[in-house]
Design a protein around this motif. Structure first.
Motif, PDB file in Angstrom:
ATOM      1  N   LEU A   1       0.826  -1.205   0.000  1.00  0.00           N
ATOM      2  CA  LEU A   1       0.000   0.000   0.000  1.00  0.00           C
ATOM      3  C   LEU A   1       0.861   1.256   0.000  1.00  0.00           C
ATOM      4  CD1 LEU A   1      -2.736  -1.128   2.559  1.00  0.00           C
ATOM      5  CD2 LEU A   1      -3.027  -0.849   0.094  1.00  0.00           C
ATOM      6  N   VAL A   2       1.933   1.235   0.781  1.00  0.00           N
ATOM      7  CA  VAL A   2       2.870   2.368   0.768  1.00  0.00           C
ATOM      8  C   VAL A   2       3.449   2.538  -0.635  1.00  0.00           C
ATOM      9  CG1 VAL A   2       5.102   3.197   1.613  1.00  0.00           C
ATOM     10  CG2 VAL A   2       3.439   2.218   3.216  1.00  0.00           C
ATOM     11  N   HIS A   3       3.909   1.433  -1.208  1.00  0.00           N
ATOM     12  CA  HIS A   3       4.483   1.468  -2.562  1.00  0.00           C
ATOM     13  C   HIS A   3       3.494   2.020  -3.567  1.00  0.00           C
ATOM     14  CE1 HIS A   3       5.728  -0.103  -6.473  1.00  0.00           C
ATOM     15  NE2 HIS A   3       4.582  -0.766  -6.507  1.00  0.00           N
ATOM     16  N   ARG A   4       2.257   1.516  -3.537  1.00  0.00           N
ATOM     17  CA  ARG A   4       1.278   1.888  -4.562  1.00  0.00           C
ATOM     18  C   ARG A   4       0.901   3.367  -4.465  1.00  0.00           C
ATOM     19  NH1 ARG A   4      -0.026   2.944  -8.615  1.00  0.00           N
ATOM     20  NH2 ARG A   4      -2.005   2.586  -9.678  1.00  0.00           N
ATOM     21  N   GLN A   5       0.659   3.844  -3.241  1.00  0.00           N
ATOM     22  CA  GLN A   5       0.259   5.238  -3.095  1.00  0.00           C
ATOM     23  C   GLN A   5       1.408   6.192  -3.431  1.00  0.00           C
ATOM     24  OE1 GLN A   5      -2.120   6.211   0.395  1.00  0.00           O
ATOM     25  NE2 GLN A   5      -2.559   4.051   0.700  1.00  0.00           N
TER      26      GLN A   5
ATOM     27  N   PRO B   1      10.022  11.816  -2.844  1.00  0.00           N
ATOM     28  CA  PRO B   1      10.080  10.621  -1.997  1.00  0.00           C
ATOM     29  C   PRO B   1       9.742  10.846  -0.524  1.00  0.00           C
ATOM     30  CG  PRO B   1      11.958  10.668  -3.487  1.00  0.00           C
ATOM     31  CD  PRO B   1      11.276  11.988  -3.620  1.00  0.00           C
ATOM     32  N   SER B   2       9.701  12.111  -0.091  1.00  0.00           N
ATOM     33  CA  SER B   2       9.348  12.344   1.314  1.00  0.00           C
ATOM     34  C   SER B   2       7.928  11.879   1.617  1.00  0.00           C
ATOM     35  CB  SER B   2       9.515  13.821   1.671  1.00  0.00           C
ATOM     36  OG  SER B   2       8.609  14.630   0.934  1.00  0.00           O
ATOM     37  N   PHE B   3       7.057  11.841   0.604  1.00  0.00           N
ATOM     38  CA  PHE B   3       5.696  11.337   0.803  1.00  0.00           C
ATOM     39  C   PHE B   3       5.736   9.846   1.125  1.00  0.00           C
ATOM     40  CE2 PHE B   3       1.672   9.632  -1.144  1.00  0.00           C
ATOM     41  CZ  PHE B   3       0.825  10.094  -0.148  1.00  0.00           C
ATOM     42  N   GLU B   4       6.566   9.114   0.399  1.00  0.00           N
ATOM     43  CA  GLU B   4       6.713   7.689   0.688  1.00  0.00           C
ATOM     44  C   GLU B   4       7.271   7.486   2.096  1.00  0.00           C
ATOM     45  OE1 GLU B   4       8.504   3.615  -1.380  1.00  0.00           O
ATOM     46  OE2 GLU B   4       8.874   5.582  -2.278  1.00  0.00           O
ATOM     47  N   GLY B   5       8.205   8.340   2.496  1.00  0.00           N
ATOM     48  CA  GLY B   5       8.753   8.251   3.841  1.00  0.00           C
ATOM     49  C   GLY B   5       7.687   8.477   4.900  1.00  0.00           C
ATOM     50  N   MET B   6       6.791   9.443   4.658  1.00  0.00           N
ATOM     51  CA  MET B   6       5.717   9.705   5.607  1.00  0.00           C
ATOM     52  C   MET B   6       4.784   8.510   5.718  1.00  0.00           C
ATOM     53  SD  MET B   6       2.486  12.277   5.457  1.00  0.00           S
ATOM     54  CE  MET B   6       1.628  10.976   4.540  1.00  0.00           C
TER      55      MET B   6
ATOM     56  N   ARG C   1      -6.120   7.452   8.149  1.00  0.00           N
ATOM     57  CA  ARG C   1      -4.861   7.501   7.404  1.00  0.00           C
ATOM     58  C   ARG C   1      -4.932   6.489   6.266  1.00  0.00           C
ATOM     59  NH1 ARG C   1      -0.989  10.449  10.258  1.00  0.00           N
ATOM     60  NH2 ARG C   1      -0.263  10.806   8.126  1.00  0.00           N
ATOM     61  N   LEU C   2      -4.041   6.655   5.283  1.00  0.00           N
ATOM     62  CA  LEU C   2      -3.908   5.758   4.139  1.00  0.00           C
ATOM     63  C   LEU C   2      -5.237   5.491   3.421  1.00  0.00           C
ATOM     64  CD1 LEU C   2      -0.994   5.201   5.159  1.00  0.00           C
ATOM     65  CD2 LEU C   2      -1.334   2.824   4.493  1.00  0.00           C
ATOM     66  N   LEU C   3      -6.121   6.507   3.416  1.00  0.00           N
ATOM     67  CA  LEU C   3      -7.368   6.356   2.656  1.00  0.00           C
ATOM     68  C   LEU C   3      -7.036   6.501   1.176  1.00  0.00           C
ATOM     69  CD1 LEU C   3     -10.450   6.070   2.535  1.00  0.00           C
ATOM     70  CD2 LEU C   3     -10.601   8.565   2.771  1.00  0.00           C
ATOM     71  N   TYR C   4      -7.283   5.446   0.416  1.00  0.00           N
ATOM     72  CA  TYR C   4      -6.852   5.426  -0.982  1.00  0.00           C
ATOM     73  C   TYR C   4      -7.734   4.469  -1.770  1.00  0.00           C
ATOM     74  CZ  TYR C   4      -3.986   4.328  -5.089  1.00  0.00           C
ATOM     75  OH  TYR C   4      -3.547   4.121  -6.356  1.00  0.00           O
ATOM     76  N   VAL C   5      -8.053   4.844  -3.006  1.00  0.00           N
ATOM     77  CA  VAL C   5      -8.788   3.974  -3.931  1.00  0.00           C
ATOM     78  C   VAL C   5      -8.062   3.995  -5.264  1.00  0.00           C
ATOM     79  CG1 VAL C   5     -10.971   3.532  -5.108  1.00  0.00           C
ATOM     80  CG2 VAL C   5     -10.985   4.427  -2.760  1.00  0.00           C
ATOM     81  N   GLU C   6      -7.842   2.835  -5.838  1.00  0.00           N
ATOM     82  CA  GLU C   6      -7.196   2.762  -7.149  1.00  0.00           C
ATOM     83  C   GLU C   6      -7.992   3.592  -8.166  1.00  0.00           C
ATOM     84  OE1 GLU C   6      -4.498   1.297  -8.506  1.00  0.00           O
ATOM     85  OE2 GLU C   6      -3.734   0.612  -6.580  1.00  0.00           O
TER      86      GLU C   6
ATOM     87  N   GLN D   1       3.826   5.622  -5.473  1.00  0.00           N
ATOM     88  CA  GLN D   1       4.000   5.545  -6.918  1.00  0.00           C
ATOM     89  C   GLN D   1       2.957   6.389  -7.636  1.00  0.00           C
ATOM     90  OE1 GLN D   1       2.901   1.724  -8.848  1.00  0.00           O
ATOM     91  NE2 GLN D   1       5.003   1.679  -9.627  1.00  0.00           N
ATOM     92  N   TRP D   2       1.698   6.293  -7.213  1.00  0.00           N
ATOM     93  CA  TRP D   2       0.625   7.005  -7.895  1.00  0.00           C
ATOM     94  C   TRP D   2       0.765   8.516  -7.726  1.00  0.00           C
ATOM     95  CZ3 TRP D   2      -3.656  10.142  -6.809  1.00  0.00           C
ATOM     96  CH2 TRP D   2      -4.544  10.301  -7.884  1.00  0.00           C
ATOM     97  N   PHE D   3       1.043   8.983  -6.496  1.00  0.00           N
ATOM     98  CA  PHE D   3       1.153  10.421  -6.277  1.00  0.00           C
ATOM     99  C   PHE D   3       2.398  10.997  -6.953  1.00  0.00           C
ATOM    100  CE2 PHE D   3      -2.108   9.754  -3.102  1.00  0.00           C
ATOM    101  CZ  PHE D   3      -2.824  10.939  -3.154  1.00  0.00           C
ATOM    102  N   ALA D   4       3.443  10.197  -7.064  1.00  0.00           N
ATOM    103  CA  ALA D   4       4.629  10.678  -7.782  1.00  0.00           C
ATOM    104  C   ALA D   4       4.333  10.822  -9.269  1.00  0.00           C
ATOM    105  CB  ALA D   4       5.788   9.715  -7.567  1.00  0.00           C
ATOM    106  N   THR D   5       3.612   9.862  -9.823  1.00  0.00           N
ATOM    107  CA  THR D   5       3.285   9.897 -11.250  1.00  0.00           C
ATOM    108  C   THR D   5       2.290  11.001 -11.575  1.00  0.00           C
ATOM    109  OG1 THR D   5       3.681   7.511 -11.453  1.00  0.00           O
ATOM    110  CG2 THR D   5       2.357   8.556 -13.174  1.00  0.00           C
ATOM    111  N   GLU D   6       1.230  11.110 -10.767  1.00  0.00           N
ATOM    112  CA  GLU D   6       0.153  12.048 -11.070  1.00  0.00           C
ATOM    113  C   GLU D   6       0.484  13.485 -10.658  1.00  0.00           C
ATOM    114  OE1 GLU D   6      -2.820  11.496 -12.667  1.00  0.00           O
ATOM    115  OE2 GLU D   6      -1.886   9.563 -13.140  1.00  0.00           O
ATOM    116  N   TYR D   7       1.178  13.657  -9.530  1.00  0.00           N
ATOM    117  CA  TYR D   7       1.355  15.007  -8.989  1.00  0.00           C
ATOM    118  C   TYR D   7       2.811  15.369  -8.723  1.00  0.00           C
ATOM    119  CZ  TYR D   7      -3.637  14.384  -8.311  1.00  0.00           C
ATOM    120  OH  TYR D   7      -4.970  14.134  -8.517  1.00  0.00           O
TER     121      TYR D   7
END
Length: 308
Positions: free
Chosen positions: A165-169, A181-186, A231-236, A171-177
């Motif tokens: 889930l960390v990886h997917r979110q 990498p600090s977001f992945e760290g958070m 936290r970690l509210l996410y939908v593909e 990855q998606w926010f890096a691609t779209e917005y």
């Protein structure tokens, strides 16, 4: 996406198609060294498992030309492999089913096909088999829109899925917005703190699963004795607008209420329009707006909360 990137991706799919059809022997004219072609065997499979009872349904499910399918079914009928009976609901349609002879023909084909796949899987370690099957399920889910209308179930994450889930979110926010990498760290810190210090009576997490594929997630974590946070509210992306986010957020509200919290909070950003609409529908109100430097950019943050 520019033309060269689209072409690169198309070529990658074509390469996989060639590899996979060769790997499973789909280029062979006949299945399992029988007298049946691959198409004939697939029709037998559909009829044996009751997946399609009319010629129209068979043609639709298998993507076959109706004229070709009609000739194939007539051949089956001549060989006493198939019977037709009038449909009680539509006199223009005939219901198709295999005869005893048809089932007798089909069963060894089915067993041989299963044994062949089992032999291929036996060459792969069990954990990698699971990974392969999950990848296949995700391919099906991505390419078949009907699967995204199916039932979504919520369950606790299994080993390794929090990391996914960390990886997917990230990855998606890096691609779209273009978040850094600090977001992945958070995200990783949120998960690490949750798993290390979690109070099962006051904190929990879910993944949303559809057709064997994870399509979303959410967690409820403790902020104080009276306040919890989502936290970690996410939908593909492909699963959005089908009620998955609402299902997750409603479950967060129910859990937080049962756990004795009096307030549930979350934060998002204004450009995530779906998130804002979701919060309003779930009874949250935007209590504050701030601007902060986060994830490599200046972000406006919205703090949402709901009394329980």
């Amino acid at each position: 996406m520019n033309d060269s990137e689209a072409q690169r991706r198309a070529e990658a799919v074509r390469h996989f198609n060639r590899f996979y059809t060769q790997h499973i022997g789909a280029l062979h004219e006949y299945l399992q060294k029988s007298v049946f072609s691959l198409t004939e065997a697939r029709v037998l499979h559909e009829l044996a498992h009751g997946h399609a009872q009319t010629a129209a349904a068979l043609a639709r499910n298998l993507g076959l030309d109706t004229g070709y399918l009609s000739r194939l079914l007539t051949s089956f009928e001549r060989r006493n492999l198939l019977t037709r009976r009038p449909s009680e609901s539509d006199a223009r349609q005939s219901l198709l089913s295999l005869t005893d002879a048809g089932m007798t023909i089909w069963q060894p084909l089915d067993e041989a096909a299963r044994a062949e796949v089992a032999a291929v899987l036996a060459q792969i370690p069990p954990d990698s088999q699971d990974w392969l099957i999950e990848a296949m399920q995700r391919i099906e889910w991505l390419l078949d829109p009907q699967q995204r209308h199916g039932t979504v179930s919520l369950r606790s994450p299994e080993a390794g899925e929090y990391g996914w889930l960390v990886h997917r979110q990230a990855q998606w926010f890096a691609t779209e917005y273009d978040w850094d990498p600090s977001f992945e760290g958070m995200l990783a810190r949120v998960v690490a703190d949750f798993l290390r210090h979690r109070d099962p009576l006051r904190e929990t997490g879910w993944v949303a699963e559809q057709a064997g594929t994870i399509v979303g997630s959410a967690m409820v974590v403790c902020v104080s004795t009276t306040v919890a946070r989502v936290r970690l509210l996410y939908v593909e992306p492909e699963a959005r607008h089908f009620g998955v986010g609402m299902q997750l957020l409603d479950e967060c509200v129910r859990f937080a209420t049962r756990a004795g919290y009096t307030k549930l909070t979350l934060w998002t950003t204004p450009f995530l329009h779906d998130a804002g609409r979701l919060c309003r529908r779930a009874g949250f109100v935007c209590a504050a707006n701030t601007s902060e430097w986060r994830f490599g950019r200046d972000l406006r943050l919205e703090h949402w909360e709901r009394d329980l």
